[in-house]
Design an enzyme around this catalytic site. Structure first.
Site, PDB file in Angstrom:
ATOM      1  N   PRO A   9       0.779  -1.228   0.000  1.00 56.14           N
ATOM      2  CA  PRO A   9       0.000   0.000   0.000  1.00 56.14           C
ATOM      3  C   PRO A   9       0.816   1.286   0.000  1.00 56.14           C
ATOM      4  O   PRO A   9       1.804   1.413   0.731  1.00 56.14           O
ATOM      5  CB  PRO A   9      -0.844  -0.105   1.277  1.00 56.14           C
ATOM      6  CG  PRO A   9      -0.330  -1.262   2.029  1.00 56.14           C
ATOM      7  CD  PRO A   9       0.412  -2.138   1.081  1.00 56.14           C
ATOM      8  N   ASN A  10       0.352   2.189  -0.846  1.00 54.83           N
ATOM      9  CA  ASN A  10       0.861   3.565  -0.954  1.00 54.83           C
ATOM     10  C   ASN A  10       2.204   3.685  -1.667  1.00 54.83           C
ATOM     11  O   ASN A  10       2.666   4.807  -1.897  1.00 54.83           O
ATOM     12  CB  ASN A  10       0.920   4.251   0.429  1.00 54.83           C
ATOM     13  CG  ASN A  10      -0.452   4.337   1.057  1.00 54.83           C
ATOM     14  OD1 ASN A  10      -1.409   4.726   0.387  1.00 54.83           O
ATOM     15  ND2 ASN A  10      -0.578   3.933   2.302  1.00 54.83           N
ATOM     16  N   ARG A  17       5.732  12.879  -1.537  1.00 58.95           N
ATOM     17  CA  ARG A  17       5.886  13.439  -0.197  1.00 58.95           C
ATOM     18  C   ARG A  17       6.973  12.660   0.557  1.00 58.95           C
ATOM     19  O   ARG A  17       7.353  11.579   0.134  1.00 58.95           O
ATOM     20  CB  ARG A  17       4.554  13.328   0.565  1.00 58.95           C
ATOM     21  CG  ARG A  17       4.354  14.433   1.578  1.00 58.95           C
ATOM     22  CD  ARG A  17       2.914  14.544   1.988  1.00 58.95           C
ATOM     23  NE  ARG A  17       2.092  15.061   0.891  1.00 58.95           N
ATOM     24  CZ  ARG A  17       0.764  14.934   0.840  1.00 58.95           C
ATOM     25  NH1 ARG A  17       0.124  14.311   1.784  1.00 58.95           N
ATOM     26  NH2 ARG A  17       0.089  15.443  -0.164  1.00 58.95           N
ATOM     27  N   TYR A  22      11.826   8.624   1.804  1.00 59.43           N
ATOM     28  CA  TYR A  22      11.712   7.677   0.687  1.00 59.43           C
ATOM     29  C   TYR A  22      12.423   8.120  -0.591  1.00 59.43           C
ATOM     30  O   TYR A  22      12.411   7.375  -1.571  1.00 59.43           O
ATOM     31  CB  TYR A  22      10.223   7.428   0.380  1.00 59.43           C
ATOM     32  CG  TYR A  22       9.462   6.834   1.555  1.00 59.43           C
ATOM     33  CD1 TYR A  22       9.770   5.566   2.027  1.00 59.43           C
ATOM     34  CD2 TYR A  22       8.461   7.553   2.202  1.00 59.43           C
ATOM     35  CE1 TYR A  22       9.101   5.019   3.115  1.00 59.43           C
ATOM     36  CE2 TYR A  22       7.781   7.012   3.289  1.00 59.43           C
ATOM     37  CZ  TYR A  22       8.105   5.747   3.739  1.00 59.43           C
ATOM     38  OH  TYR A  22       7.437   5.205   4.810  1.00 59.43           O
ATOM     39  N   ASN A  73       7.917  -5.832  -0.927  1.00 60.30           N
ATOM     40  CA  ASN A  73       7.880  -4.730   0.027  1.00 60.30           C
ATOM     41  C   ASN A  73       6.415  -4.613   0.441  1.00 60.30           C
ATOM     42  O   ASN A  73       5.616  -3.997  -0.264  1.00 60.30           O
ATOM     43  CB  ASN A  73       8.371  -3.429  -0.601  1.00 60.30           C
ATOM     44  CG  ASN A  73       8.372  -2.291   0.423  1.00 60.30           C
ATOM     45  OD1 ASN A  73       7.784  -2.404   1.493  1.00 60.30           O
ATOM     46  ND2 ASN A  73       9.040  -1.195   0.076  1.00 60.30           N
ATOM     47  N   ALA A  76       3.124  -1.001   4.837  1.00 55.35           N
ATOM     48  CA  ALA A  76       2.624  -1.035   6.224  1.00 55.35           C
ATOM     49  C   ALA A  76       2.144  -2.424   6.648  1.00 55.35           C
ATOM     50  O   ALA A  76       2.130  -2.733   7.846  1.00 55.35           O
ATOM     51  CB  ALA A  76       1.506  -0.007   6.395  1.00 55.35           C
ATOM     52  N   ASP A  86       1.463 -15.875   6.428  1.00 54.13           N
ATOM     53  CA  ASP A  86       0.990 -17.242   6.187  1.00 54.13           C
ATOM     54  C   ASP A  86       1.039 -17.601   4.706  1.00 54.13           C
ATOM     55  O   ASP A  86       1.390 -18.732   4.345  1.00 54.13           O
ATOM     56  CB  ASP A  86      -0.443 -17.415   6.713  1.00 54.13           C
ATOM     57  CG  ASP A  86      -0.504 -17.498   8.229  1.00 54.13           C
ATOM     58  OD1 ASP A  86       0.551 -17.706   8.853  1.00 54.13           O
ATOM     59  OD2 ASP A  86      -1.607 -17.368   8.787  1.00 54.13           O
ATOM     60  N   GLU A  97      12.572  -9.612   1.549  1.00 54.32           N
ATOM     61  CA  GLU A  97      11.778  -8.426   1.898  1.00 54.32           C
ATOM     62  C   GLU A  97      12.646  -7.178   1.710  1.00 54.32           C
ATOM     63  O   GLU A  97      13.802  -7.152   2.133  1.00 54.32           O
ATOM     64  CB  GLU A  97      11.319  -8.531   3.353  1.00 54.32           C
ATOM     65  CG  GLU A  97      10.485  -7.345   3.808  1.00 54.32           C
ATOM     66  CD  GLU A  97       9.706  -7.661   5.083  1.00 54.32           C
ATOM     67  OE1 GLU A  97       8.819  -8.536   5.030  1.00 54.32           O
ATOM     68  OE2 GLU A  97      10.000  -7.042   6.121  1.00 54.32           O
ATOM     69  N   HIS A  99      12.785  -2.880   2.133  1.00 58.26           N
ATOM     70  CA  HIS A  99      12.233  -1.603   2.603  1.00 58.26           C
ATOM     71  C   HIS A  99      13.131  -0.482   2.114  1.00 58.26           C
ATOM     72  O   HIS A  99      14.360  -0.555   2.264  1.00 58.26           O
ATOM     73  CB  HIS A  99      12.110  -1.581   4.128  1.00 58.26           C
ATOM     74  CG  HIS A  99      11.127  -2.594   4.610  1.00 58.26           C
ATOM     75  ND1 HIS A  99       9.771  -2.422   4.427  1.00 58.26           N
ATOM     76  CD2 HIS A  99      11.294  -3.804   5.172  1.00 58.26           C
ATOM     77  CE1 HIS A  99       9.150  -3.490   4.882  1.00 58.26           C
ATOM     78  NE2 HIS A  99      10.041  -4.347   5.336  1.00 58.26           N
ATOM     79  N   ILE A 100      12.492   0.517   1.537  1.00 53.09           N
ATOM     80  CA  ILE A 100      13.239   1.652   0.989  1.00 53.09           C
ATOM     81  C   ILE A 100      13.910   2.428   2.123  1.00 53.09           C
ATOM     82  O   ILE A 100      15.078   2.801   2.033  1.00 53.09           O
ATOM     83  CB  ILE A 100      12.273   2.557   0.187  1.00 53.09           C
ATOM     84  CG1 ILE A 100      11.722   1.776  -1.012  1.00 53.09           C
ATOM     85  CG2 ILE A 100      12.976   3.846  -0.263  1.00 53.09           C
ATOM     86  CD1 ILE A 100      10.514   2.429  -1.679  1.00 53.09           C
ATOM     87  N   ARG A 106      13.502   4.202  12.582  1.00 52.83           N
ATOM     88  CA  ARG A 106      12.174   4.822  12.536  1.00 52.83           C
ATOM     89  C   ARG A 106      11.338   4.501  13.787  1.00 52.83           C
ATOM     90  O   ARG A 106      11.861   4.038  14.779  1.00 52.83           O
ATOM     91  CB  ARG A 106      11.487   4.422  11.234  1.00 52.83           C
ATOM     92  CG  ARG A 106      12.283   4.905  10.004  1.00 52.83           C
ATOM     93  CD  ARG A 106      11.511   4.759   8.733  1.00 52.83           C
ATOM     94  NE  ARG A 106      10.318   5.600   8.752  1.00 52.83           N
ATOM     95  CZ  ARG A 106       9.356   5.522   7.833  1.00 52.83           C
ATOM     96  NH1 ARG A 106       9.437   4.646   6.848  1.00 52.83           N
ATOM     97  NH2 ARG A 106       8.314   6.325   7.904  1.00 52.83           N
TER      98      ARG A 106
HETATM   99  O1  CA2 Z   1      10.513   1.762   3.817  1.00 52.79           O
HETATM  100  C1  CA2 Z   1       9.660   1.107   3.207  1.00 52.79           C
HETATM  101  O2  CA2 Z   1       9.826   0.663   2.066  1.00 52.79           O
HETATM  102  C2  CA2 Z   1       8.276   0.896   3.842  1.00 52.79           C
HETATM  103  O3  CA2 Z   1       7.858  -0.427   3.521  1.00 52.79           O
HETATM  104  C3  CA2 Z   1       7.338   1.937   3.230  1.00 52.79           C
HETATM  105  C4  CA2 Z   1       5.927   1.958   3.827  1.00 52.79           C
HETATM  106  C5  CA2 Z   1       5.984   1.969   5.359  1.00 52.79           C
HETATM  107  O4  CA2 Z   1       4.677   1.830   5.899  1.00 52.79           O
HETATM  108  C6  CA2 Z   1       6.889   0.875   5.930  1.00 52.79           C
HETATM  109  O5  CA2 Z   1       6.939   0.984   7.355  1.00 52.79           O
HETATM  110  C7  CA2 Z   1       8.295   0.996   5.361  1.00 52.79           C
HETATM  111  C8  CA2 Z   1       5.152   3.159   3.289  1.00 52.79           C
HETATM  112  C9  CA2 Z   1       5.034   3.182   1.766  1.00 52.79           C
HETATM  113  C10 CA2 Z   1       4.542   4.418   1.122  1.00 52.79           C
HETATM  114  O6  CA2 Z   1       4.563   5.593   1.919  1.00 52.79           O
HETATM  115  C11 CA2 Z   1       4.513   6.844   1.357  1.00 52.79           C
HETATM  116  C12 CA2 Z   1       4.563   7.907   2.243  1.00 52.79           C
HETATM  117  C13 CA2 Z   1       4.544   9.205   1.775  1.00 52.79           C
HETATM  118  C14 CA2 Z   1       4.474   9.452   0.410  1.00 52.79           C
HETATM  119  C15 CA2 Z   1       4.423   8.390  -0.463  1.00 52.79           C
HETATM  120  C16 CA2 Z   1       4.438   7.086  -0.005  1.00 52.79           C
END
Ligand code: CA2
Length: 146
Positions: A9-10, A17, A22, A73, A76, A86, A97, A99-100, A106
């Site tokens: 997600p996201n 942002r 990131y 990845n 969240a 699972d 896995e 993570h960026i 964090r």
């Molecule tokens: O560091 C990573 O790759 C994460 O998997 C990114 C997730 C976060 O919930 C994990 O804890 C670590 C968040 C992905 C997207 O978040 C955004 C935030 C702001 C703007 C755009 C994307």
């Protein structure tokens, strides 16, 4: 080698942002890096980005008998999803896995990974290059197991 690369997600919003966490690169840049790396390594890649836990679980399940390895990845869902854990355990494919951001530096709620418990390796804090490193690691791992 057939590789499934899953982004949760996201991650489709990358670059709009929080560049201090990131970076400035977008999801399109991530996809290009993955496709370029796989093309150079002769890997047949399938990419999925989804904001839905069930869609990610379905994709992992469908990888059984089709894909050789998974880069994931879970975003969240890393910190919440026993269901994705699972699914990864069920298909038992070699998985890495990614993570960026550097999760160690964090918030406390990002310190625990359920999904990482089913992965052979976790790469965190390397930016988008973490995906390249994960792909190369899985290719080398497959070579060693052959
Ligand atoms: O560091 C990573 O790759 C994460 O998997 C990114 C997730 C976060 O919930 C994990 O804890 C670590 C968040 C992905 C997207 O978040 C955004 C935030 C702001 C703007 C755009 C994307």
């Amino acid at each position: 080698m057939k590789l499934l690369v899953i982004n949760g997600p996201n991650l489709n919003l990358l670059g709009i942002r929080e560049p201090h966490i990131y970076g400035h690169e977008t999801y399109a840049d991530l996809e290009a890096l993955v496709r370029d790396t796989c093309a150079a390594e002769g890997i047949n890649v399938t990419l999925l980005q989804s904001n839905h836990e069930g869609a990610i679980i379905d994709a992992i399940g469908a990888a059984h008998g089709v894909q050789d390895a998974i880069v994931i990845n879970p975003a969240a869902y890393t910190h919440t999803s026993i269901a994705i854990l699972d699914a990864l355990k069920a298909v038992a494919l070699p998985a890495v896995e990614v993570h960026i951001s550097d999760l160690k530096s964090r918030e406390p709620f990002r310190q625990h990974s359920y999904t990482g418990m089913a992965c052979r390796k976790t790469i965190s804090g390397q930016g988008l290059d973490g995906y390249r490193q994960a792909i190369l690691w899985l290719k080398d791992d497959q070579r060693k197991e052959a």
